[in-house]
Design a protein around this motif. Structure first.
Motif, PDB file in Angstrom:
ATOM      1  N   GLU A 167      56.412  59.816  59.411  1.00  0.00           N
ATOM      2  CA  GLU A 167      57.781  59.453  59.781  1.00  0.00           C
ATOM      3  C   GLU A 167      57.858  57.981  60.218  1.00  0.00           C
ATOM      4  O   GLU A 167      56.877  57.388  60.629  1.00  0.00           O
ATOM      5  N   THR A 168      59.065  57.412  60.131  1.00  0.00           N
ATOM      6  CA  THR A 168      59.319  56.045  60.567  1.00  0.00           C
ATOM      7  C   THR A 168      59.962  56.063  61.941  1.00  0.00           C
ATOM      8  O   THR A 168      60.889  56.831  62.182  1.00  0.00           O
ATOM      9  N   ASP A 169      59.472  55.222  62.832  1.00  0.00           N
ATOM     10  CA  ASP A 169      59.998  55.112  64.195  1.00  0.00           C
ATOM     11  C   ASP A 169      61.216  54.184  64.183  1.00  0.00           C
ATOM     12  O   ASP A 169      61.088  53.005  63.871  1.00  0.00           O
ATOM     13  N   PRO A 170      62.404  54.699  64.545  1.00  0.00           N
ATOM     14  CA  PRO A 170      63.617  53.883  64.481  1.00  0.00           C
ATOM     15  C   PRO A 170      63.915  53.072  65.748  1.00  0.00           C
ATOM     16  O   PRO A 170      64.981  52.469  65.852  1.00  0.00           O
ATOM     17  N   GLN A 171      63.003  53.031  66.690  1.00  0.00           N
ATOM     18  CA  GLN A 171      63.282  52.391  67.982  1.00  0.00           C
ATOM     19  C   GLN A 171      63.647  50.922  67.878  1.00  0.00           C
ATOM     20  O   GLN A 171      63.172  50.208  66.993  1.00  0.00           O
ATOM     21  N   ARG A 172      64.444  50.504  68.829  1.00  0.00           N
ATOM     22  CA  ARG A 172      64.767  49.096  69.060  1.00  0.00           C
ATOM     23  C   ARG A 172      64.360  48.791  70.496  1.00  0.00           C
ATOM     24  O   ARG A 172      64.184  49.697  71.299  1.00  0.00           O
ATOM     25  N   PRO A 173      64.243  47.509  70.839  1.00  0.00           N
ATOM     26  CA  PRO A 173      63.870  47.183  72.225  1.00  0.00           C
ATOM     27  C   PRO A 173      64.845  47.801  73.231  1.00  0.00           C
ATOM     28  O   PRO A 173      66.043  47.902  72.969  1.00  0.00           O
ATOM     29  N   HIS A 174      64.294  48.224  74.355  1.00  0.00           N
ATOM     30  CA  HIS A 174      65.081  48.831  75.427  1.00  0.00           C
ATOM     31  C   HIS A 174      65.273  47.824  76.556  1.00  0.00           C
ATOM     32  O   HIS A 174      64.488  46.894  76.710  1.00  0.00           O
ATOM     33  N   SER A 175      66.282  48.045  77.365  1.00  0.00           N
ATOM     34  CA  SER A 175      66.520  47.150  78.502  1.00  0.00           C
ATOM     35  C   SER A 175      65.768  47.605  79.747  1.00  0.00           C
ATOM     36  O   SER A 175      65.948  47.044  80.815  1.00  0.00           O
ATOM     37  N   GLN A 176      64.917  48.616  79.600  1.00  0.00           N
ATOM     38  CA  GLN A 176      64.098  49.116  80.710  1.00  0.00           C
ATOM     39  C   GLN A 176      62.617  48.961  80.374  1.00  0.00           C
ATOM     40  O   GLN A 176      62.227  48.985  79.211  1.00  0.00           O
ATOM     41  N   ASP A 177      61.784  48.835  81.408  1.00  0.00           N
ATOM     42  CA  ASP A 177      60.340  48.940  81.209  1.00  0.00           C
ATOM     43  C   ASP A 177      60.035  50.375  80.803  1.00  0.00           C
ATOM     44  O   ASP A 177      60.735  51.312  81.223  1.00  0.00           O
ATOM     45  N   GLU A 178      58.975  50.548  80.006  1.00  0.00           N
ATOM     46  CA  GLU A 178      58.588  51.885  79.561  1.00  0.00           C
ATOM     47  C   GLU A 178      57.085  52.075  79.695  1.00  0.00           C
ATOM     48  O   GLU A 178      56.326  51.116  79.536  1.00  0.00           O
ATOM     49  N   VAL A 179      56.696  53.308  79.918  1.00  0.00           N
ATOM     50  CA  VAL A 179      55.301  53.709  79.814  1.00  0.00           C
ATOM     51  C   VAL A 179      55.258  54.894  78.868  1.00  0.00           C
ATOM     52  O   VAL A 179      56.015  55.859  79.025  1.00  0.00           O
ATOM     53  N   TYR A 180      54.392  54.791  77.851  1.00  0.00           N
ATOM     54  CA  TYR A 180      54.163  55.896  76.918  1.00  0.00           C
ATOM     55  C   TYR A 180      52.837  56.557  77.265  1.00  0.00           C
ATOM     56  O   TYR A 180      51.829  55.866  77.441  1.00  0.00           O
ATOM     57  N   PHE A 181      52.838  57.891  77.321  1.00  0.00           N
ATOM     58  CA  PHE A 181      51.609  58.662  77.463  1.00  0.00           C
ATOM     59  C   PHE A 181      51.536  59.582  76.252  1.00  0.00           C
ATOM     60  O   PHE A 181      52.404  60.444  76.079  1.00  0.00           O
ATOM     61  N   VAL A 182      50.536  59.374  75.399  1.00  0.00           N
ATOM     62  CA  VAL A 182      50.410  60.177  74.183  1.00  0.00           C
ATOM     63  C   VAL A 182      49.818  61.534  74.538  1.00  0.00           C
ATOM     64  O   VAL A 182      48.688  61.626  75.022  1.00  0.00           O
ATOM     65  N   VAL A 183      50.615  62.558  74.301  1.00  0.00           N
ATOM     66  CA  VAL A 183      50.209  63.936  74.593  1.00  0.00           C
ATOM     67  C   VAL A 183      49.389  64.506  73.436  1.00  0.00           C
ATOM     68  O   VAL A 183      48.396  65.201  73.649  1.00  0.00           O
TER      69      VAL A 183
END
Length: 105
Positions: free
Chosen positions: A40-56
């Motif tokens: 799949e293709t990730d459609p994300q654009r930059p967010h105005s918040q800091d983010e942390v991703y944890f890969v489950v």
């Protein structure tokens, strides 16, 4: 206290036909489950918040700004607010816990 089971969150996310399920929203943060299937293709654009991703679960690469790294179960990635980022080369269905601060949206 709020407590969650990953299998129940995944079932709720799938039942709502969405790639993202927000399940915590507080004054200073929000938490959600993000899902991208293999290929799949990730459609994300930059967010105005800091983010942390944890890969489950799953395997992919992520590019944040100009840096790319492989991620898999247990990987943690910080993305500063406003920085372009995308998961790509998703070789196994990807399930990622996302923490936004301040809350997303």
């Amino acid at each position: 206290m709020k407590a969650f089971r990953l299998d129940e969150l995944e079932a709720e996310r799938a039942a709502n036909d969405g790639a993202y399920l927000q399940f915590v929203r507080e004054r200073n943060m929000s938490v959600g489950l993000y899902a991208l299937d293999a290929g799949e293709t990730d459609p994300q654009r930059p967010h105005s918040q800091d983010e942390v991703y944890f890969v489950v679960s799953g395997r992919a690469s992520i590019t944040v700004g100009m840096e790319t790294t492989a991620v898999g179960r247990g990987s943690v990635v910080y993305v500063p607010a406003g920085v372009a980022h995308k998961f790509h080369h998703i070789t196994e269905d990807l399930r990622v816990m996302v923490v936004f601060s301040p809350p997303e949206g």
